[in-house]
Scaffold this active site. Structure first.
Site: not given
Ligand SMILES: *[C@@H]1O[C@H](CO)[C@@H](O)[C@H](O)[C@H]1NC(C)=O
Ligand SMILES: *[C@@H]1O[C@H](CO)[C@@H](O)[C@H](O)[C@H]1NC(C)=O
Ligand SMILES: *[C@@H]1O[C@H](CO)[C@@H](O)[C@H](O)[C@H]1NC(C)=O
Ligand SMILES: *[C@@H]1O[C@H](CO)[C@@H](O)[C@H](O)[C@H]1NC(C)=O
Ligand SMILES: *[C@@H]1O[C@H](CO)[C@@H](O)[C@H](O)[C@H]1NC(C)=O
Ligand SMILES: *[C@@H]1O[C@H](CO)[C@@H](O)[C@H](O)[C@H]1NC(C)=O
Ligand SMILES: *[C@@H]1O[C@H](CO)[C@@H](O)[C@H](O)[C@H]1NC(C)=O
Ligand SMILES: *[C@@H]1O[C@H](CO)[C@@H](O)[C@H](O)[C@H]1NC(C)=O
Length: 467
Positions: A130, A343
């Site tokens: 992440d 992201d």
């Protein structure tokens, strides 16, 4: 020509932040690369690296393209909703510690998984990678409240290298929201938007990366991680998370060679791809498909969400047509909302509302098909595409994100969903009220390098499916 240092040994043992410790540094060089012992200390960070297999959460499944897309849209909406909740909490007046603690970004729903091992002897497990958060954590036994996972919970008592961190340790001070102290041990609480969270003891442990098949194995000692005994949320059938964000507790910050890169394979036919770390994270060796040059753009910091990789987006073109968008649409607002994030954990791009409307209206004017909302896909901009033999040929231009000093050029397959069987043509970008997030669908077949030391994002188009 390769320098002697660019060939890492098959096993490197290095404590984190080893470069600041001369003794370790000298030992490492003596053991591994004596010829390079005259290099300045700063270079040693660049000479460690590994690569890992990056697996999409839906890779290996038997979903159809349409199902893959719908699952991606669904995950993405959850992530954006969580981001909205976080942004709202960030600006809310601090009334109680719980509210104050709800500062962390992102829903836990993951997009990409990596394999690693924790402890001594190493226990292998899979975790969500992440870029939107920092903490490295896994569920620990005995678990007070845990979600199901495919491997046993990590049992600290069975590891020779586990060390709970005292409250006064510097790493404990780096936890955000601030950690608390329980029987002199550092206890963290970490929230991911609305639903997901982890709480437990912050500890040092040895982690092992790579090592399956013939790949390089790297062992890193004294990595601070969260041993979570109260956790909630969806771990995508993995056993934890590894934060690659910009904050001090992320893996990329802790290991020293603060750069990593990935090359995401075609989104609707996901196959394992690679995450490169340290010396392996270098676009110069990328086998580029187009001969297009490597481009670079600086990261910017959003003080409200300092872990995330914000970029400076200045405009958008569809083909040669520059869309009419007030640049304020991409600015970071005083309250921490807005801005543009790249992201790894968001499946598709979400564009700030005004920018989205400009793009939607330009697409409607150039695509000679009927717009429709009557599809099986929850996307806002779709067209009916009559099946053969009546199919109209549609020529789509590239979509270009004009970043500070770099143009990110997306071919049609990186922003449209084309389904000749169902007869749909859809824009795989959604409207956002909280800011712009550049997601994975748009990143496919780009090799993207996050160079934290130089605060620079570099990218080049590359055939990621064949890596
Ligand atoms: C590992 O290396 C050996 C010898 O070089 C080779 O035969 C084997 O196929 C390799 N295995 C993998 C998984 O790459
Ligand atoms: C944890 O690791 C750090 C290095 O990152 C080290 O300075 C510290 O002494 C370690 N603490 C414990 C309790 O092992
Ligand atoms: C979770 O992963 C395990 C091991 O990879 C697999 O056997 C199992 O079917 C998966 N479960 C779900 C719900 O996807
Ligand atoms: C590529 O190599 C050149 C020269 O070796 C170097 O200056 C540049 O920083 C490298 N680019 C990246 C993205 O690593
Ligand atoms: C680069 O990619 C092409 C296919 O796009 C392939 O034929 C070629 O062998 C690759 N070259 C290297 C050095 O990997
Ligand atoms: C589809 O619905 C969305 C949201 O309700 C709306 O913004 C969009 O304009 C609609 N598109 C068409 C073609 O009607
Ligand atoms: C294709 O076009 C012809 C003539 O306009 C029409 O009769 C036919 O129904 C169309 N077929 C489909 C599958 O739409
Ligand atoms: C990006 O594209 C625009 C318009 O095509 C061009 O004017 C600009 O020079 C390009 N910038 C870079 C960094 O290539």
């Amino acid at each position: 020509m390769e320098s002697p240092c660019s060939q890492p040994p098959s096993l490197v043992e290095y404590p984190t932040r080893y470069c600041s410790k001369m003794a370790n540094f000298v030992l490492l060089l003596t053991l591994l690369v004596p010829a390079m012992s005259l290099l300045p200390v700063a270079h040693c960070n660049d000479n460690v690296g590994f690569h890992l297999t990056l697996t999409h959460v839906d890779a290996g499944s038997s979903y159809t393209k349409l199902q893959l897309l719908n699952r991606a849209v669904h995950r993405s909406k959850a992530r954006v909703a969580a981001l909205q909740a976080v942004a709202a909490a960030t600006v809310a007046p601090v009334v109680d510690p719980i509210t104050a603690a709800r500062i962390l970004v992102t829903a836990s729903t993951g997009e990409y998984l990596i394999d690693l091992a924790i402890g001594t002897p190493p226990m292998y497990y899979t975790a969500i990678m992440d870029t939107g958060s920092d903490l490295i954590w896994t569920q620990c036994a005995p678990c007070l409240f845990c979600t199901e996972q495919p491997t046993p919970y990590f049992d600290a008592k069975r590891s020779a290298t586990y060390r709970a961190l005292p409250c006064r340790s510097p790493r404990c001070g780096q936890v955000s929201p601030p950690a608390s102290c329980f029987q002199k041990v550092c206890v963290y609480q970490y929230y991911y938007g609305d639903t997901a969270s982890t709480a437990g003891v912050l500890a040092n442990e040895t982690f092992t990366f790579g090592g399956s098949g013939n790949s390089t194995k790297v062992r890193a000692t004294n990595v601070a991680f969260g041993c979570g005994s109260i956790n909630a949320g969806d771990l995508a059938n993995s056993s934890g998370m590894v934060g690659f964000g910009r904050g001090p507790l992320s893996l990329v910050s802790q290991l020293g060679p603060s750069r990593f890169s990935y090359c995401l394979s075609s989104y609707l036919a996901p196959r394992p791809t690679r995450l490169y770390f340290g010396v392996f994270a270098n676009l110069n060796s990328t086998n580029t498909s187009s001969g297009s040059p490597v481009q670079s753009t600086p990261f910017v910091v959003n003080p409200a969400l300092p872990s995330m990789y914000y970029l400076s987006l200045q405009g958008i073109s569809l083909g040669t047509k520059r869309l009419s968008i007030d640049p304020i649409a991409f600015a970071i607002n005083d309250d921490g909302t807005g801005g543009v994030v790249i992201d790894s954990g968001t499946s598709m791009t979400w564009l700030q509302q005004d920018a989205y409307e400009a793009l939607q209206s330009e697409l409607m004017s150039i695509i000679p098909l009927l717009a429709t909302n009557d599809t099986d896909i929850s996307l806002d901009t779709c067209f009916t595409w009559p099946p053969p033999p009546n199919m109209t040929t549609v020529t789509l231009p590239n979509l270009v994100f004009h970043l500070d000093g770099a143009n990110m050029t997306l071919p049609p397959e990186n922003y449209m969903y084309m389904d000749t069987t169902m007869g749909y043509l859809c824009l795989v970008i959604g409207p956002s009220a909280v800011g712009t997030i550049i997601g994975n669908y748009q990143q496919q077949n780009l090799h993207i390098l996050y160079d934290n030391a130089n605060s620079l994002l570099s990218f080049v188009s590359a055939p990621c499916d064949i890596i």
